[in-house]
Design a protein around this motif. Sequence first.
Motif, short mmCIF file in Angstrom:
data_model
loop_
_atom_site.label_atom_id
_atom_site.label_comp_id
_atom_site.label_asym_id
_atom_site.label_seq_id
_atom_site.Cartn_x
_atom_site.Cartn_y
_atom_site.Cartn_z
N GLY A 221 0.84 -1.19 0.00
CA GLY A 221 0.00 0.00 0.00
C GLY A 221 0.87 1.24 0.00
N VAL A 222 0.34 2.34 -0.49
CA VAL A 222 1.07 3.62 -0.50
C VAL A 222 0.15 4.72 0.03
N VAL A 223 0.77 5.72 0.66
CA VAL A 223 0.01 6.83 1.23
C VAL A 223 0.93 8.03 1.36
N GLY A 224 0.35 9.24 1.34
CA GLY A 224 1.13 10.46 1.43
C GLY A 224 1.50 10.80 2.88
N VAL A 225 2.69 11.35 3.04
CA VAL A 225 3.21 11.64 4.38
C VAL A 225 2.35 12.67 5.13
N LYS A 226 1.79 13.64 4.41
CA LYS A 226 0.95 14.64 5.08
C LYS A 226 -0.33 14.00 5.63
N ASP A 227 -0.85 13.02 4.91
CA ASP A 227 -2.02 12.30 5.40
C ASP A 227 -1.69 11.48 6.64
N VAL A 228 -0.51 10.87 6.64
CA VAL A 228 -0.10 10.08 7.81
C VAL A 228 0.04 10.99 9.04
N ALA A 241 -11.65 8.19 19.22
CA ALA A 241 -10.61 7.35 18.61
C ALA A 241 -10.21 6.25 19.57
N THR A 242 -10.10 5.05 19.04
CA THR A 242 -9.74 3.90 19.87
C THR A 242 -9.11 2.81 19.01
N GLY A 243 -8.15 2.10 19.57
CA GLY A 243 -7.57 0.96 18.88
C GLY A 243 -6.59 1.33 17.79
N ARG A 244 -6.61 0.55 16.71
CA ARG A 244 -5.68 0.70 15.59
C ARG A 244 -6.37 1.37 14.41
N TYR A 245 -5.56 2.06 13.58
CA TYR A 245 -6.08 2.73 12.39
C TYR A 245 -5.13 2.51 11.22
N ILE A 246 -5.57 1.75 10.22
CA ILE A 246 -4.81 1.62 8.98
C ILE A 246 -4.87 2.95 8.24
N CYS A 247 -3.71 3.40 7.77
CA CYS A 247 -3.63 4.64 6.99
C CYS A 247 -2.98 4.30 5.66
N SER A 248 -3.80 4.18 4.61
CA SER A 248 -3.26 3.76 3.32
C SER A 248 -4.14 4.23 2.18
N GLY A 249 -3.50 4.44 1.04
CA GLY A 249 -4.19 4.63 -0.22
C GLY A 249 -4.26 3.29 -0.93
N PRO A 250 -4.06 3.28 -2.24
CA PRO A 250 -4.20 2.03 -3.01
C PRO A 250 -3.09 1.03 -2.71
N LEU A 297 -10.48 11.62 7.80
CA LEU A 297 -9.31 11.72 6.90
C LEU A 297 -9.64 11.15 5.53
N HIS A 298 -9.35 11.93 4.49
CA HIS A 298 -9.47 11.46 3.10
C HIS A 298 -8.11 11.65 2.45
N VAL A 299 -7.50 10.55 2.03
CA VAL A 299 -6.11 10.60 1.57
C VAL A 299 -6.00 11.18 0.16
N GLN A 300 -4.85 11.80 -0.08
CA GLN A 300 -4.54 12.34 -1.41
C GLN A 300 -4.46 11.22 -2.45
N PRO A 301 -4.86 11.50 -3.70
CA PRO A 301 -4.60 10.54 -4.78
C PRO A 301 -3.09 10.32 -4.90
N ILE A 302 -2.69 9.10 -5.23
CA ILE A 302 -1.27 8.78 -5.27
C ILE A 302 -0.53 9.59 -6.33
N GLU A 303 -1.22 9.94 -7.44
CA GLU A 303 -0.57 10.77 -8.45
C GLU A 303 -0.15 12.12 -7.88
N ASP A 304 -1.02 12.72 -7.06
CA ASP A 304 -0.70 14.01 -6.44
C ASP A 304 0.46 13.87 -5.46
#
Length: 320
Positions: A221-228, A241-250, A297-304
């Motif tokens: 998976g890939v995700v932008g650093v600002k989103d993380v 907020a509780t527990g674990r949160y996956i932070c990923s794009g495609p 949170l809505h992650v940036q498109p990977i192209e951006d």
Amino acid sequence: MVVGKTVCVTGASGFIASWLVKLLLERGYTVRGTIRNPEKAKYLLQLPGASDRLKLFSANLLEPGSFDEVVAACDGVFHVASPTSAEAITDPQAQFILPAVNGTLNVLASCAKVHTQRVVLTSSVGAINRTPKCTPEIVVDESFWSEEDYCQERKDWYALSKTLAEKAAWDFVKEKGLDMVVINPSGVLGPTLQASELGTNKYILGLLNGTMKVYPNLTFGVVGVKDVAMAHILAYESQHATGRYICSGPVLQSADVVSLLKKLYPMYDISAKVGDEAFHMVPPYNLSSQKLRDLGLHVQPIEDVIYETVASFKEWGLLD
């Protein structure tokens, strides 16, 4: 603006942590950052708001009590620091596992002494998806855990260290009654605030400048650093907020990233070939960040994300 809140960010000069520091300062927080190398961290002092609301401290992850003074004055703690790579892996236990596990427990022990209101721990999708259960028909969510034997077979010491560190953290906070939320990012790309802190971006740079001749046959998976960074802040600020949160794009395969770079940057001669590590490759699967989207949170498109990454390479003179 957040008025009067003071938080600690461990490993403050790192790729993810530096963006976290930047966004926290922008939101009005006072930040106490821990660092190993004061010279490498000087750039943080130039961030907007840093002159009034950022103070840096030297701290050693492997030294019990090293974080006592820093966290004592804090409402919350973001534990981001952890070993991420090594040029030559000669002793996985010493290079990855002990620093990750003992470092995490040392920070949490300091938090327990002063009953820190909330701890946000940076783990990794590597603590979730290193398992043969990740198949295309399955939605991989926060209930998944990486399998230790699976990591060892593949010599994936980073994923093993994050898995063991996160498990140890949950055991510790349960025993001590600490409030902890965990962020599990996938492969993190994006603009860097310092040329020496590239993180996963080094692979993108290597493909574009031709220094990477062979790339591994991986699925990730890939995700932008600002989103993380923002995911950490949302996890801290949300009462729910509780527990674990996956932070990923495609979820992509290595070849998908290479094809995307060739499409976006045809002016670069990307000649790297895929390696023969076919056993590492698994079909793309569904990695769910729905729980984090529910926090806002809505992650940036990977192209951006890639555009911003390459722009920062050029800004730092790393790429023509």
